[in-house]
Design a protein around this motif. Sequence first.
Motif, PDB file in Angstrom:
ATOM      1  N   GLY A  95      -8.848  -2.700  11.477  1.00 27.66           N
ATOM      2  CA  GLY A  95      -8.109  -2.033  10.414  1.00 27.66           C
ATOM      3  C   GLY A  95      -6.902  -2.769   9.895  1.00 27.66           C
ATOM      4  N   VAL A  96      -6.996  -4.106   9.843  1.00 26.03           N
ATOM      5  CA  VAL A  96      -5.867  -4.907   9.365  1.00 26.03           C
ATOM      6  C   VAL A  96      -5.382  -4.439   8.006  1.00 26.03           C
ATOM      7  CG1 VAL A  96      -5.191  -7.204   8.571  1.00 26.03           C
ATOM      8  CG2 VAL A  96      -6.458  -6.951  10.704  1.00 26.03           C
ATOM      9  N   ASP A  97      -6.316  -4.234   7.089  1.00 25.34           N
ATOM     10  CA  ASP A  97      -5.934  -3.967   5.709  1.00 25.34           C
ATOM     11  C   ASP A  97      -5.503  -2.531   5.470  1.00 25.34           C
ATOM     12  OD1 ASP A  97      -6.563  -6.641   4.713  1.00 25.34           O
ATOM     13  OD2 ASP A  97      -8.615  -6.109   5.221  1.00 25.34           O
ATOM     14  N   GLY A  98      -5.660  -1.679   6.471  1.00 20.09           N
ATOM     15  CA  GLY A  98      -5.089  -0.346   6.386  1.00 20.09           C
ATOM     16  C   GLY A  98      -3.668  -0.302   6.895  1.00 20.09           C
ATOM     17  N   LEU A  99      -3.288  -1.314   7.683  1.00 22.44           N
ATOM     18  CA  LEU A  99      -1.940  -1.366   8.233  1.00 22.44           C
ATOM     19  C   LEU A  99      -0.964  -2.092   7.308  1.00 22.44           C
ATOM     20  CD1 LEU A  99      -2.828  -2.210  11.948  1.00 22.44           C
ATOM     21  CD2 LEU A  99      -1.893  -0.051  11.087  1.00 22.44           C
ATOM     22  N   ALA A 100      -1.429  -3.149   6.660  1.00 19.25           N
ATOM     23  CA  ALA A 100      -0.510  -3.936   5.823  1.00 19.25           C
ATOM     24  C   ALA A 100      -1.277  -4.662   4.733  1.00 19.25           C
ATOM     25  CB  ALA A 100       0.246  -4.947   6.693  1.00 19.25           C
ATOM     26  N   TRP A 101      -0.735  -4.623   3.517  1.00 15.95           N
ATOM     27  CA  TRP A 101      -1.254  -5.410   2.410  1.00 15.95           C
ATOM     28  C   TRP A 101      -0.112  -5.681   1.445  1.00 15.95           C
ATOM     29  CZ3 TRP A 101      -0.549  -1.515  -1.160  1.00 15.95           C
ATOM     30  CH2 TRP A 101      -0.841  -0.216  -0.768  1.00 15.95           C
ATOM     31  N   SER A 102      -0.282  -6.743   0.654  1.00 15.55           N
ATOM     32  CA  SER A 102       0.818  -7.205  -0.197  1.00 15.55           C
ATOM     33  C   SER A 102       0.431  -7.307  -1.662  1.00 15.55           C
ATOM     34  CB  SER A 102       1.309  -8.578   0.289  1.00 15.55           C
ATOM     35  OG  SER A 102       0.245  -9.516   0.270  1.00 15.55           O
ATOM     36  N   ASN A 103      -0.704  -6.729  -2.040  1.00 15.92           N
ATOM     37  CA  ASN A 103      -1.143  -6.837  -3.431  1.00 15.92           C
ATOM     38  C   ASN A 103      -0.840  -5.591  -4.246  1.00 15.92           C
ATOM     39  OD1 ASN A 103      -2.991  -5.069  -2.382  1.00 15.92           O
ATOM     40  ND2 ASN A 103      -4.796  -6.176  -3.056  1.00 15.92           N
ATOM     41  N   GLY A 104      -0.123  -4.644  -3.668  1.00 15.98           N
ATOM     42  CA  GLY A 104       0.325  -3.478  -4.409  1.00 15.98           C
ATOM     43  C   GLY A 104      -0.608  -2.288  -4.391  1.00 15.98           C
ATOM     44  N   VAL A 105      -1.900  -2.526  -4.116  1.00 16.66           N
ATOM     45  CA  VAL A 105      -2.859  -1.417  -4.200  1.00 16.66           C
ATOM     46  C   VAL A 105      -3.819  -1.336  -3.026  1.00 16.66           C
ATOM     47  CG1 VAL A 105      -2.781  -1.305  -6.728  1.00 16.66           C
ATOM     48  CG2 VAL A 105      -4.451  -2.808  -5.601  1.00 16.66           C
ATOM     49  N   GLY A 106      -3.842  -2.327  -2.148  1.00 19.81           N
ATOM     50  CA  GLY A 106      -4.796  -2.322  -1.054  1.00 19.81           C
ATOM     51  C   GLY A 106      -6.049  -3.091  -1.410  1.00 19.81           C
ATOM     52  N   ILE A 107      -7.025  -3.087  -0.495  1.00 17.80           N
ATOM     53  CA  ILE A 107      -8.213  -3.912  -0.699  1.00 17.80           C
ATOM     54  C   ILE A 107      -9.334  -3.147  -1.387  1.00 17.80           C
ATOM     55  CG2 ILE A 107      -7.707  -5.432   1.229  1.00 17.80           C
ATOM     56  CD1 ILE A 107      -9.841  -3.815   2.819  1.00 17.80           C
ATOM     57  N   LEU A 108      -9.161  -1.845  -1.602  1.00 22.15           N
ATOM     58  CA  LEU A 108     -10.123  -1.022  -2.338  1.00 22.15           C
ATOM     59  C   LEU A 108     -11.512  -1.077  -1.712  1.00 22.15           C
ATOM     60  CD1 LEU A 108      -9.015  -1.818  -6.003  1.00 22.15           C
ATOM     61  CD2 LEU A 108      -7.998  -0.259  -4.319  1.00 22.15           C
ATOM     62  N   ARG A 109     -11.550  -0.913  -0.399  1.00 17.51           N
ATOM     63  CA  ARG A 109     -12.793  -0.762   0.350  1.00 17.51           C
ATOM     64  C   ARG A 109     -12.615   0.377   1.341  1.00 17.51           C
ATOM     65  NH1 ARG A 109     -12.691  -6.455   0.407  1.00 17.51           N
ATOM     66  NH2 ARG A 109     -11.763  -6.475   2.480  1.00 17.51           N
TER      67      ARG A 109
END
Length: 445
Positions: free
Chosen positions: A249-263
């Motif tokens: 769950g890396v992308d549920g904990l932190a992201w830097s593109n403003g909106v998430g990975i949309l998956r």
Amino acid sequence: MMKTQKKIYMVAQYIDYHLDELQTSIADWMILIRVLSEPATFQINQENARKFDVEEVISRIEHVSMEDDFWWRITGDAGEFQVHVYKGTLFFRNLFFDEVFFQNEPMIFDYFDHRMSEHGLYGYLRSYDEYLYSNTSRLEDRAIFEEEEITEKLPKMYNRHQRLIVDCNQLAGYDTFFKGLCLTSCWKMYFSKYYYNVIPRPILEEVQQVEEIETLENDVMKISLYKNPNNWQHEANQKSQRLFRDQIGVDGLAWSNGVGILREPFIEYAFTDNIVHTVQYQNQQGQPIEKKKATHFVTRTFDFLHDDYREQRMFGTLNSQAFFPWVDDAGRKMMNYRVLNPSLTLDEGASAYEFYIREFLEVELEDDKEYEHYTSVLRFYVPKHNIQKLPIEELKQRLEDVSFTELKNKTEYPSYDLKKGKNHLRIIFFDYEQLDFLHKVNRAE
């Protein structure tokens, strides 16, 4: 095609030193370099590099203090080696030429395993080509190693200076950070005990479709995704890299593109005080799968302050609270929310709004009376200037199978009732200033 570097990249951060341990760790690093190669140059911070002098470096190590802050860089015929000493902590970046690394692989692993077990916070080993591919966002920097037609196909975003860059959040090997911990997916990764306060240890121990999991001293876990780091572009290895990132769950904990990975998530986290709650989504065979396809759920609660771990496994289907965890029984409403920064997107956030609307509108909740009789609400918290230019018309085109009803005088913020078949969803756009942190939410909108 990429212009390959043919190098292996080693990264680590070490903490919890006494002064003598700090000096010894730097000295051992220099010994490793000298065993592997003939050092040629030595550089301090931004000074010009000068000829490597072992006596000078030894003297400098002996005078290192717990208050120092400096970079050292050593080059030689084995590669390039850097250490950042910062107030009693060490950050190493070592770049080995392939031939040197594989000729000395057992010794290098022995060195790295011991250092990570003694003082490691995080660390990894990977192909430098894979690191560059996954973590280089500036278009002009990618042009050095990548053909333009490849870069053109990669997802894009704006940085905070509104310059077009590659959205590396969408790449499986992107390095992101959460609570001081490096989160990534690559050839070999080291997880110290500090990770287990964020990612419960059983999640890492039970991760699927990896090459090997080793337990080192002091509760350090070493996970290998595939055998050869230089085969990172192989389809099977790419899938392994993506699946590992999804599983923890890396992308549920932190992201830097403003909106998430949309998956869709494979796992979700919730944090309260000293407790971490997780829900893993699996199919009938216990294999990781996207949330809406799941029929097997593994819930874990870990109170790391009191070392209390609880786990429950069950089969079934998702209910309304899996999507709307905050319930206002008096107002007969259920709520969830997303905090977004559409300014970093190329479409004013239209793709993100569409994704999250469909995530919460297109749910299959059979015989869920709570969902049927309650108003389900999705709040979007965005910068105020984004509220003034919401892409509503584009959203209506993208969501042509959904009926939109604008709510007048219901709230000072734009709000709409959406319906698709028997499903319903109210969306409201708030500015950041109105954000209620979850521990203060007593009732849903």
